[in-house]
Design a protein around this motif. Structure first.
Motif, PDB file in Angstrom:
ATOM      1  N   THR A  29       0.836  -1.206   0.000  1.00  0.00           N
ATOM      2  CA  THR A  29       0.000   0.000   0.000  1.00  0.00           C
ATOM      3  C   THR A  29       0.868   1.252   0.000  1.00  0.00           C
ATOM      4  O   THR A  29       1.806   1.373   0.785  1.00  0.00           O
ATOM      5  N   SER A 169      -9.801  -1.307   2.367  1.00  0.00           N
ATOM      6  CA  SER A 169      -9.296  -2.641   2.008  1.00  0.00           C
ATOM      7  C   SER A 169     -10.219  -3.324   1.006  1.00  0.00           C
ATOM      8  O   SER A 169      -9.763  -3.989   0.073  1.00  0.00           O
ATOM      9  N   SER A 173      -9.084  -4.446  -2.784  1.00  0.00           N
ATOM     10  CA  SER A 173      -9.189  -5.834  -3.233  1.00  0.00           C
ATOM     11  C   SER A 173      -9.983  -5.949  -4.530  1.00  0.00           C
ATOM     12  O   SER A 173      -9.841  -6.927  -5.265  1.00  0.00           O
ATOM     13  N   LEU A 207      -3.367   1.319   7.682  1.00  0.00           N
ATOM     14  CA  LEU A 207      -3.237   0.353   6.582  1.00  0.00           C
ATOM     15  C   LEU A 207      -1.873  -0.334   6.570  1.00  0.00           C
ATOM     16  O   LEU A 207      -1.615  -1.166   5.707  1.00  0.00           O
TER      17      LEU A 207
END
Length: 296
Positions: A29, A169, A173, A207
């Motif tokens: 990330t 998230s 994804s 994150l």
């Protein structure tokens, strides 16, 4: 320079230089604070969108947190209000909060989403009020340096109490690029204006980001002589604040960057958003373009 004038062997060399960085940061990330000239100059806006889309396409997970100070200031002037700042934070009464929410959550956020999508990405715009209020905040009171007992009321300016990373998230994804406006919500439903650098830093922490990259209107952090400081540590930052080298809007930027570095973000960079493709230069080449902050 036109791309057609570049020797193909040089192009190949440039691409091969990027390979180890693509491998190192694959599925990692990267939180990017987007602000300054990079948000207002049409060519730099296009470069930024291309960079973000490319990072996503080569397997990284970019998350964009944006500001919008100049756009807020323009609208405030149009309605006859003058912006006021204390230690780099915007004083935000109820009327100013309406303007902030309209500009950040509407105009600016939608423009960035459109820009990224225009260049082949899949961006989704959010404010901290979305996703069940994923950025929770409470009223922030500023303390005057050396006078801890003197609290300054900044109005509807918030400090973050909690970030729920699940919506980010989920978007990552699904190959979406989250674009976050720095607006939070209190437990009582009150809306808060939060400094975008602070939001970017906290999002990066939550994150467990590989990198936090803050785009600015300077080459990075400069000393009193105007020279670029390529590396900063907590002790050096304390010296720069004490002697007045760091002040104004750079204070919350440096504070959030240092906090992120101390809380698990692998590397934090303050880079020059006025440089074409600054993101790619910082992330995919051997040549950094700003200041790196690390915890001692």
């Amino acid at each position: 320079m036109n791309d057609n004038t570049i020797d193909p062997r040089l192009k190949a060399s440039i691409l091969s230089e990027a390979l180890p960085y693509i491998q190192r940061f694959f599925d990692k990330t990267i939180v990017i604070k987007y602000g300054g000239n990079a948000m207002t100059d049409p060519h730099l806006k296009a470069c930024f969108a291309q960079d973000v889309v490319l990072l996503k396409l080569v397997g990284m997970n970019p998350v964009v947190v944006h500001g919008g100070g100049p756009q807020i200031e323009n609208l405030l002037q149009r309605v006859g209000k003058k912006g006021e700042f204390i230690q780099g934070m915007r004083v935000t009464d109820a009327e100013t909060m309406d303007v902030v929410e309209m500009v950040l959550g509407g105009q600016v956020n939608k423009e960035i989403v459109h820009l990224i999508n225009q260049h082949g990405g899949k961006a989704v715009g959010l404010t901290g009020k979305d996703g069940g209020g994923f950025i929770r905040a409470r009223k922030l009171y500023m303390r005057m340096p050396g006078k801890d007992e003197d609290l300054i009321d900044l109005g509807q300016v918030g400090e973050i109490t909690r970030i729920d990373p699940s919506i980010i998230s989920f978007l990552d994804s699904g190959d979406f690029i989250p674009v976050i406006a720095p607006i939070g919500v209190g437990e009582d439903g009150q809306t808060y204006n939060i400094n975008a650098d602070v939001v970017a830093g906290k999002v990066a922490e939550v994150l467990r980001a590989e990198k936090l990259v803050l785009l600015t209107n300077t080459p990075g952090v400069l000393d009193k002589a105007g020279n670029l400081l390529t590396g900063l540590t907590p002790s050096l930052i304390d010296q720069l604040v004490a002697d007045g080298t760091l002040s104004g809007g750079m204070l919350p930027k440096i504070a959030s960057a240092l906090e992120a570095a101390k809380n698990g973000v692998r590397s934090v960079h303050i880079i020059d958003g006025r440089v074409e493709h600054a993101l790619l230069l910082e992330i995919l080449t051997d040549h950094g373009v700003g200041t790196m902050i690390r915890a001692e």
